[in-house]
Write a protein that holds these residues in place. Structure first.
Motif, PDB file in Angstrom:
ATOM      1  N   TYR A 211       3.923 -31.067  34.670  1.00  0.00           N
ATOM      2  CA  TYR A 211       3.439 -30.965  36.004  1.00  0.00           C
ATOM      3  C   TYR A 211       2.410 -32.120  36.497  1.00  0.00           C
ATOM      4  O   TYR A 211       1.539 -32.499  35.835  1.00  0.00           O
ATOM      5  CB  TYR A 211       2.874 -29.553  36.274  1.00  0.00           C
ATOM      6  CG  TYR A 211       4.043 -28.607  35.901  1.00  0.00           C
ATOM      7  CD1 TYR A 211       5.024 -28.276  36.636  1.00  0.00           C
ATOM      8  CD2 TYR A 211       3.883 -27.735  34.823  1.00  0.00           C
ATOM      9  CE1 TYR A 211       6.181 -27.313  36.412  1.00  0.00           C
ATOM     10  CE2 TYR A 211       4.583 -26.927  34.365  1.00  0.00           C
ATOM     11  CZ  TYR A 211       5.914 -26.681  35.056  1.00  0.00           C
ATOM     12  OH  TYR A 211       6.554 -25.794  34.806  1.00  0.00           O
ATOM     13  N   ALA A 212       2.843 -32.993  37.596  1.00  0.00           N
ATOM     14  CA  ALA A 212       1.804 -33.582  38.072  1.00  0.00           C
ATOM     15  C   ALA A 212       0.621 -33.270  38.614  1.00  0.00           C
ATOM     16  O   ALA A 212       0.620 -32.059  39.070  1.00  0.00           O
ATOM     17  CB  ALA A 212       2.380 -34.677  39.176  1.00  0.00           C
ATOM     18  N   PRO A 213      -0.741 -33.862  38.452  1.00  0.00           N
ATOM     19  CA  PRO A 213      -1.723 -33.331  38.951  1.00  0.00           C
ATOM     20  C   PRO A 213      -1.732 -32.951  40.392  1.00  0.00           C
ATOM     21  O   PRO A 213      -1.200 -33.780  41.175  1.00  0.00           O
ATOM     22  CB  PRO A 213      -2.776 -34.183  38.659  1.00  0.00           C
ATOM     23  CG  PRO A 213      -2.358 -35.329  37.552  1.00  0.00           C
ATOM     24  CD  PRO A 213      -0.939 -35.148  37.867  1.00  0.00           C
ATOM     25  N   GLY A 214      -2.034 -31.486  40.871  1.00  0.00           N
ATOM     26  CA  GLY A 214      -1.950 -31.332  42.213  1.00  0.00           C
ATOM     27  C   GLY A 214      -0.714 -30.720  42.853  1.00  0.00           C
ATOM     28  O   GLY A 214      -0.546 -30.353  43.994  1.00  0.00           O
ATOM     29  N   SER A 215       0.236 -30.681  41.820  1.00  0.00           N
ATOM     30  CA  SER A 215       1.720 -30.058  42.004  1.00  0.00           C
ATOM     31  C   SER A 215       1.393 -28.512  42.197  1.00  0.00           C
ATOM     32  O   SER A 215       0.523 -28.013  41.416  1.00  0.00           O
ATOM     33  CB  SER A 215       2.683 -30.522  41.250  1.00  0.00           C
ATOM     34  OG  SER A 215       2.218 -30.163  39.747  1.00  0.00           O
TER      35      SER A 215
ATOM     36  N   PHE B  78      -7.217 -15.043  20.183  1.00  0.00           N
ATOM     37  CA  PHE B  78      -6.849 -16.201  20.312  1.00  0.00           C
ATOM     38  C   PHE B  78      -6.773 -17.184  19.124  1.00  0.00           C
ATOM     39  O   PHE B  78      -6.416 -18.386  19.343  1.00  0.00           O
ATOM     40  CB  PHE B  78      -7.471 -16.945  21.514  1.00  0.00           C
ATOM     41  CG  PHE B  78      -7.502 -16.100  23.100  1.00  0.00           C
ATOM     42  CD1 PHE B  78      -6.306 -16.236  23.687  1.00  0.00           C
ATOM     43  CD2 PHE B  78      -8.412 -15.618  23.445  1.00  0.00           C
ATOM     44  CE1 PHE B  78      -6.177 -15.654  24.698  1.00  0.00           C
ATOM     45  CE2 PHE B  78      -8.475 -14.512  24.717  1.00  0.00           C
ATOM     46  CZ  PHE B  78      -7.205 -14.886  25.209  1.00  0.00           C
ATOM     47  N   SER B  79      -6.835 -16.687  17.993  1.00  0.00           N
ATOM     48  CA  SER B  79      -6.916 -17.565  16.949  1.00  0.00           C
ATOM     49  C   SER B  79      -5.482 -18.184  16.537  1.00  0.00           C
ATOM     50  O   SER B  79      -5.636 -19.127  15.974  1.00  0.00           O
ATOM     51  CB  SER B  79      -7.207 -16.542  15.679  1.00  0.00           C
ATOM     52  OG  SER B  79      -6.333 -15.366  15.396  1.00  0.00           O
ATOM     53  N   ARG B  80      -4.344 -17.638  17.036  1.00  0.00           N
ATOM     54  CA  ARG B  80      -3.033 -18.400  16.983  1.00  0.00           C
ATOM     55  C   ARG B  80      -2.645 -19.008  18.103  1.00  0.00           C
ATOM     56  O   ARG B  80      -1.560 -19.238  18.063  1.00  0.00           O
ATOM     57  CB  ARG B  80      -2.190 -17.253  16.524  1.00  0.00           C
ATOM     58  CG  ARG B  80      -2.473 -16.433  15.130  1.00  0.00           C
ATOM     59  CD  ARG B  80      -1.709 -15.369  14.821  1.00  0.00           C
ATOM     60  NE  ARG B  80      -1.097 -15.638  13.434  1.00  0.00           N
ATOM     61  CZ  ARG B  80       0.251 -15.307  13.213  1.00  0.00           C
ATOM     62  NH1 ARG B  80       0.780 -14.238  13.752  1.00  0.00           N
ATOM     63  NH2 ARG B  80       0.407 -15.744  11.975  1.00  0.00           N
ATOM     64  N   ALA B  81      -3.539 -19.222  19.040  1.00  0.00           N
ATOM     65  CA  ALA B  81      -3.073 -19.780  20.590  1.00  0.00           C
ATOM     66  C   ALA B  81      -2.882 -21.078  20.135  1.00  0.00           C
ATOM     67  O   ALA B  81      -3.350 -21.947  19.184  1.00  0.00           O
ATOM     68  CB  ALA B  81      -4.253 -19.638  21.326  1.00  0.00           C
ATOM     69  N   ARG B  82      -1.942 -21.647  21.061  1.00  0.00           N
ATOM     70  CA  ARG B  82      -1.589 -23.041  20.926  1.00  0.00           C
ATOM     71  C   ARG B  82      -1.693 -23.877  22.409  1.00  0.00           C
ATOM     72  O   ARG B  82      -1.408 -22.964  23.228  1.00  0.00           O
ATOM     73  CB  ARG B  82      -0.108 -23.444  20.323  1.00  0.00           C
ATOM     74  CG  ARG B  82       0.045 -22.905  19.180  1.00  0.00           C
ATOM     75  CD  ARG B  82       1.467 -23.203  18.901  1.00  0.00           C
ATOM     76  NE  ARG B  82       2.312 -22.136  19.361  1.00  0.00           N
ATOM     77  CZ  ARG B  82       3.519 -21.919  19.459  1.00  0.00           C
ATOM     78  NH1 ARG B  82       4.279 -22.518  18.577  1.00  0.00           N
ATOM     79  NH2 ARG B  82       4.157 -20.664  20.118  1.00  0.00           N
ATOM     80  N   PRO B  83      -1.761 -25.016  22.679  1.00  0.00           N
ATOM     81  CA  PRO B  83      -1.707 -25.414  23.906  1.00  0.00           C
ATOM     82  C   PRO B  83      -0.523 -25.486  24.610  1.00  0.00           C
ATOM     83  O   PRO B  83       0.552 -25.378  23.971  1.00  0.00           O
ATOM     84  CB  PRO B  83      -2.069 -27.011  23.652  1.00  0.00           C
ATOM     85  CG  PRO B  83      -2.875 -26.985  22.233  1.00  0.00           C
ATOM     86  CD  PRO B  83      -2.322 -26.076  21.522  1.00  0.00           C
ATOM     87  N   ASN B  84      -0.533 -25.279  25.864  1.00  0.00           N
ATOM     88  CA  ASN B  84       0.884 -25.169  26.684  1.00  0.00           C
ATOM     89  C   ASN B  84       1.608 -26.652  26.441  1.00  0.00           C
ATOM     90  O   ASN B  84       1.221 -27.593  27.213  1.00  0.00           O
ATOM     91  CB  ASN B  84       0.508 -24.989  28.109  1.00  0.00           C
ATOM     92  CG  ASN B  84       1.744 -24.664  28.856  1.00  0.00           C
ATOM     93  OD1 ASN B  84       2.717 -24.997  28.419  1.00  0.00           O
ATOM     94  ND2 ASN B  84       1.617 -24.122  30.004  1.00  0.00           N
ATOM     95  N   LYS B  85       2.693 -26.407  25.915  1.00  0.00           N
ATOM     96  CA  LYS B  85       3.539 -27.972  25.689  1.00  0.00           C
ATOM     97  C   LYS B  85       4.456 -28.219  27.014  1.00  0.00           C
ATOM     98  O   LYS B  85       4.550 -29.167  26.895  1.00  0.00           O
ATOM     99  CB  LYS B  85       4.474 -27.632  24.609  1.00  0.00           C
ATOM    100  CG  LYS B  85       5.632 -26.259  24.669  1.00  0.00           C
ATOM    101  CD  LYS B  85       6.588 -26.418  23.779  1.00  0.00           C
ATOM    102  CE  LYS B  85       7.531 -25.480  23.858  1.00  0.00           C
ATOM    103  NZ  LYS B  85       8.516 -25.187  22.685  1.00  0.00           N
ATOM    104  N   TYR B  86       4.199 -27.121  28.072  1.00  0.00           N
ATOM    105  CA  TYR B  86       4.973 -27.574  29.222  1.00  0.00           C
ATOM    106  C   TYR B  86       3.946 -28.160  30.160  1.00  0.00           C
ATOM    107  O   TYR B  86       4.379 -28.743  31.334  1.00  0.00           O
ATOM    108  CB  TYR B  86       5.539 -26.459  29.644  1.00  0.00           C
ATOM    109  CG  TYR B  86       6.786 -25.902  28.820  1.00  0.00           C
ATOM    110  CD1 TYR B  86       7.945 -26.592  28.565  1.00  0.00           C
ATOM    111  CD2 TYR B  86       6.466 -24.804  28.246  1.00  0.00           C
ATOM    112  CE1 TYR B  86       8.639 -25.945  27.734  1.00  0.00           C
ATOM    113  CE2 TYR B  86       7.075 -24.311  27.189  1.00  0.00           C
ATOM    114  CZ  TYR B  86       8.565 -24.793  27.072  1.00  0.00           C
ATOM    115  OH  TYR B  86       9.359 -24.367  26.200  1.00  0.00           O
ATOM    116  N   ALA B  87       2.581 -28.168  30.005  1.00  0.00           N
ATOM    117  CA  ALA B  87       1.819 -28.637  31.192  1.00  0.00           C
ATOM    118  C   ALA B  87       1.887 -29.751  31.475  1.00  0.00           C
ATOM    119  O   ALA B  87       1.679 -30.331  32.847  1.00  0.00           O
ATOM    120  CB  ALA B  87       0.357 -28.192  30.518  1.00  0.00           C
ATOM    121  N   PRO B  88       2.079 -30.974  30.700  1.00  0.00           N
ATOM    122  CA  PRO B  88       2.097 -32.513  30.899  1.00  0.00           C
ATOM    123  C   PRO B  88       3.334 -32.608  32.021  1.00  0.00           C
ATOM    124  O   PRO B  88       3.344 -33.692  32.594  1.00  0.00           O
ATOM    125  CB  PRO B  88       2.615 -33.034  29.690  1.00  0.00           C
ATOM    126  CG  PRO B  88       1.916 -31.933  28.650  1.00  0.00           C
ATOM    127  CD  PRO B  88       2.167 -30.741  29.114  1.00  0.00           C
TER     128      PRO B  88
END
Length: 84
Positions: A37-41, A25-35
């Motif tokens: 989605y609203a919490p609970g969706s 996972f040394s080249r892993a990046r945060p999921n740019k699409y996560a924001p």
């Protein structure tokens, strides 16, 4: 003849929280699409022919709310089962 079960040595076991060395996972990046989605969706994948009818998530939700209202209206009412 009975087969002997292979015994797993303690050193061969991996804890649930332990990452195996073959995963890198040394080249892993945060999921740019996560924001997006609203919490609970809940994410639901629509078939292409269904998705073509709805230009936006808002319109899909409106249609589903209307359908849910119809279902609630026509659902048989539950009666309590009281012993007489």
């Amino acid at each position: 003849m009975k087969r002997e079960q292979s015994k797993v040595r303690g050193a061969d076991r991996v804890d649930v929280d332990e990452i195996l060395p073959e995963y890198d996972f040394s080249r892993a990046r945060p999921n740019k699409y996560a924001p997006r989605y609203a919490p609970g969706s809940v994410v639901v994948v629509l078939d292409p022919d269904v998705a073509a009818v709805f230009p936006s998530a808002r319109e899909v939700n409106e249609a589903l709310r209307a359908l849910a209202g119809i279902i609630r209206k026509h659902r048989p009412r539950r009666t309590s089962r009281r012993s007489a």
